[in-house]
Write a protein that holds these residues in place. Structure first.
Motif, mmCIF file in Angstrom:
data_model
loop_
_atom_site.group_PDB
_atom_site.id
_atom_site.type_symbol
_atom_site.label_atom_id
_atom_site.label_comp_id
_atom_site.label_asym_id
_atom_site.label_seq_id
_atom_site.Cartn_x
_atom_site.Cartn_y
_atom_site.Cartn_z
ATOM 1 N N ASP A 35 -3.454 1.099 11.397
ATOM 2 C CA ASP A 35 -4.043 2.441 11.421
ATOM 3 C C ASP A 35 -5.166 2.627 10.404
ATOM 4 O O ASP A 35 -6.063 3.446 10.616
ATOM 5 C CB ASP A 35 -2.964 3.499 11.167
ATOM 6 C CG ASP A 35 -1.960 3.597 12.308
ATOM 7 O OD1 ASP A 35 -2.151 2.892 13.319
ATOM 8 O OD2 ASP A 35 -0.995 4.370 12.184
ATOM 9 N N TYR A 36 -5.130 1.918 9.289
ATOM 10 C CA TYR A 36 -6.083 2.161 8.207
ATOM 11 C C TYR A 36 -6.927 0.932 7.853
ATOM 12 O O TYR A 36 -8.157 0.989 7.844
ATOM 13 C CB TYR A 36 -5.341 2.652 6.957
ATOM 14 C CG TYR A 36 -4.445 3.839 7.217
ATOM 15 C CD1 TYR A 36 -4.975 5.048 7.660
ATOM 16 C CD2 TYR A 36 -3.066 3.757 7.031
ATOM 17 C CE1 TYR A 36 -4.156 6.144 7.909
ATOM 18 C CE2 TYR A 36 -2.238 4.844 7.284
ATOM 19 C CZ TYR A 36 -2.788 6.034 7.718
ATOM 20 O OH TYR A 36 -1.972 7.105 7.969
ATOM 21 N N LYS A 47 -4.828 3.743 -2.929
ATOM 22 C CA LYS A 47 -5.048 4.946 -2.129
ATOM 23 C C LYS A 47 -6.511 5.065 -1.713
ATOM 24 O O LYS A 47 -6.819 5.519 -0.611
ATOM 25 C CB LYS A 47 -4.606 6.187 -2.906
ATOM 26 C CG LYS A 47 -3.097 6.336 -3.017
ATOM 27 C CD LYS A 47 -2.724 7.662 -3.639
ATOM 28 C CE LYS A 47 -1.204 7.839 -3.687
ATOM 29 N NZ LYS A 47 -0.818 9.144 -4.303
ATOM 30 N N TYR A 48 -7.410 4.663 -2.608
ATOM 31 C CA TYR A 48 -8.828 4.659 -2.242
ATOM 32 C C TYR A 48 -9.081 3.628 -1.151
ATOM 33 O O TYR A 48 -9.800 3.901 -0.181
ATOM 34 C CB TYR A 48 -9.686 4.354 -3.465
ATOM 35 C CG TYR A 48 -11.152 4.187 -3.127
ATOM 36 C CD1 TYR A 48 -11.916 5.265 -2.699
ATOM 37 C CD2 TYR A 48 -11.764 2.937 -3.228
ATOM 38 C CE1 TYR A 48 -13.260 5.104 -2.378
ATOM 39 C CE2 TYR A 48 -13.101 2.777 -2.910
ATOM 40 C CZ TYR A 48 -13.846 3.860 -2.483
ATOM 41 O OH TYR A 48 -15.179 3.699 -2.151
ATOM 42 N N TYR A 73 0.802 -1.216 0.000
ATOM 43 C CA TYR A 73 0.000 0.000 0.000
ATOM 44 C C TYR A 73 0.841 1.275 0.000
ATOM 45 O O TYR A 73 0.548 2.208 -0.755
ATOM 46 C CB TYR A 73 -0.937 0.009 1.207
ATOM 47 C CG TYR A 73 -2.047 -1.005 1.091
ATOM 48 C CD1 TYR A 73 -3.245 -0.692 0.461
ATOM 49 C CD2 TYR A 73 -1.902 -2.294 1.602
ATOM 50 C CE1 TYR A 73 -4.266 -1.625 0.331
ATOM 51 C CE2 TYR A 73 -2.914 -3.235 1.480
ATOM 52 C CZ TYR A 73 -4.093 -2.894 0.840
ATOM 53 O OH TYR A 73 -5.094 -3.821 0.712
ATOM 54 N N CYS A 74 1.884 1.349 0.824
ATOM 55 C CA CYS A 74 2.643 2.595 0.939
ATOM 56 C C CYS A 74 4.092 2.471 0.481
ATOM 57 O O CYS A 74 4.787 3.482 0.365
ATOM 58 C CB CYS A 74 2.597 3.114 2.369
ATOM 59 S SG CYS A 74 3.578 2.132 3.549
ATOM 60 N N LEU A 99 -6.997 2.527 1.058
ATOM 61 C CA LEU A 99 -6.328 2.927 2.292
ATOM 62 C C LEU A 99 -6.984 4.143 2.946
ATOM 63 O O LEU A 99 -7.218 4.158 4.156
ATOM 64 C CB LEU A 99 -4.858 3.226 1.997
ATOM 65 C CG LEU A 99 -3.858 3.099 3.155
ATOM 66 C CD1 LEU A 99 -3.820 1.666 3.670
ATOM 67 C CD2 LEU A 99 -2.468 3.530 2.696
ATOM 68 N N HIS A 100 -7.290 5.167 2.147
ATOM 69 C CA HIS A 100 -7.736 6.448 2.701
ATOM 70 C C HIS A 100 -9.104 6.904 2.203
ATOM 71 O O HIS A 100 -9.602 7.933 2.665
ATOM 72 C CB HIS A 100 -6.716 7.543 2.365
ATOM 73 C CG HIS A 100 -5.330 7.250 2.840
ATOM 74 N ND1 HIS A 100 -5.008 7.120 4.178
ATOM 75 C CD2 HIS A 100 -4.170 7.063 2.145
ATOM 76 C CE1 HIS A 100 -3.714 6.868 4.301
ATOM 77 N NE2 HIS A 100 -3.182 6.826 3.083
ATOM 78 N N ARG A 131 -14.522 -0.152 -0.288
ATOM 79 C CA ARG A 131 -13.101 -0.212 0.089
ATOM 80 C C ARG A 131 -12.759 -1.562 0.718
ATOM 81 O O ARG A 131 -11.704 -2.143 0.433
ATOM 82 C CB ARG A 131 -12.764 0.916 1.055
ATOM 83 C CG ARG A 131 -12.739 2.306 0.415
ATOM 84 C CD ARG A 131 -12.670 3.388 1.478
ATOM 85 N NE ARG A 131 -11.448 3.269 2.280
ATOM 86 C CZ ARG A 131 -11.319 3.773 3.505
ATOM 87 N NH1 ARG A 131 -12.341 4.393 4.096
ATOM 88 N NH2 ARG A 131 -10.171 3.640 4.148
ATOM 89 N N CYS A 170 0.029 0.679 8.045
ATOM 90 C CA CYS A 170 -1.122 0.544 7.151
ATOM 91 C C CYS A 170 -2.125 -0.460 7.700
ATOM 92 O O CYS A 170 -3.346 -0.228 7.665
ATOM 93 C CB CYS A 170 -0.668 0.125 5.752
ATOM 94 S SG CYS A 170 0.118 1.440 4.806
ATOM 95 N N GLU A 220 -9.647 7.991 -0.850
ATOM 96 C CA GLU A 220 -9.426 9.079 -1.807
ATOM 97 C C GLU A 220 -9.847 8.666 -3.221
ATOM 98 O O GLU A 220 -9.546 7.574 -3.671
ATOM 99 C CB GLU A 220 -7.943 9.465 -1.832
ATOM 100 C CG GLU A 220 -7.403 9.986 -0.510
ATOM 101 C CD GLU A 220 -5.904 10.252 -0.564
ATOM 102 O OE1 GLU A 220 -5.301 10.065 -1.648
ATOM 103 O OE2 GLU A 220 -5.341 10.634 0.469
#
Length: 264
Positions: free
Chosen positions: A61-62, A124-125, A9-10, A127-128, A99, A58, A130
């Protein structure tokens, strides 16, 4: 020597953790259902799939928020099987649901090497939240138990003999509709609840996509679309039982399931 693996993811290479393809909280809620079906070998195994490529931040936290959301839905809906024509009002948060399902598909894609590139673009969608992917449409089909025939009852484990039915007790990533031209239809199944994502294939035109979606929605006993502008869907148990699902997929997995349960 540093690891060449990185977070899916990151991109971090620090503190990589084990990620369950299906959320672990779902597995813990179904201790007798921790099975994975592999269509290429037509076998069912007594374990869930994991992949170690998500960093601790990740994951904790997400992504844990998405896992908890799916498990809350399990407690309210997925834990009960739906019978044919049984009325259900399914309440949902569209982005959390989409998601969560995309996360499961992305996990599966890294294990099975399918759809990886198209799903990677959505990380990104996932995870966050967006930039919601508006090209993806989300559907729900309620799969019902299958009434076992006499010969099948003889081979069935005791719990199936008692009810006379084979319940749709799979939690897995699959494909329910494989015949929609130019549209991929990955499906995430939680017992009776089959969530189908209509993802346009590369280079499809807007008109072709419109026609493909129309063909899907005009099928007999078609899945019902979950709309982003809504928070609930009224639907009912379909005429599709779990045996029809297996037949549509060209699988003999019902036989494999009966054999697996008979051995355990």
């Amino acid at each position: 020597m540093s690891s060449t693996r990185e977070c899916a993811y990151c991109g971090s290479k620090e503190n990589l953790t084990k990620e369950h393809v299906i959320p672990d909280c779902i597995n813990k809620r179904n201790p007798d259902q921790e099975i994975s079906y592999f269509s290429r070998k037509n076998k069912i195994f007594g374990s869930d799939l994991t992949i170690k490529d998500v960093c601790e931040k990740c994951n904790n936290d997400y992504l844990s928020t998405l896992d908890q959301y799916i498990c809350d839905l399990h407690d309210k809906y997925f834990s009960s099987y739906v019978e044919t024509d049984e009325q259900i009002i399914f309440k949902y948060d569209y982005d959390l649901l989409l998601r969560s399902l995309l996360k499961i598909l992305y996990n599966s894609s890294r294990v099975n090497k399918t759809r990886f590139k198209s799903l990677q673009k959505l990380k990104k969608y996932i995870l966050h939240g967006e930039n919601r992917p508006t090209h993806i449409k989300l559907y729900l089909k309620l799969i019902t138990p299958y009434k076992l025939k006499f010969g099948e009852l003889i081979k069935a484990p005791p719990e199936f003999k008692k009810t006379g039915k084979l319940p749709p007790e799979f939690t897995r990533v699959t494909t329910l509709s494989a015949d929609i031209e130019k549209i991929d239809m990955p499906t995430v199944a939680f017992n009776s609840y089959y969530f189908m994502l209509a993802i346009p294939q590369k280079n499809i035109t807007a008109q072709e996509q419109k026609e493909a979606i129309s063909n899907l929605e005009n099928l007999t006993d078609s899945p019902k679309q979950l709309l982003s502008k809504s928070d609930s869907l009224k639907t009912k148990g379909s005429s599709w039982d779990i045996a029809k699902v297996f037949k549509a997929q060209g699988l003999n997995s019902m036989k494999a399931l009966l054999e697996y349960n008979a051995r355990n």
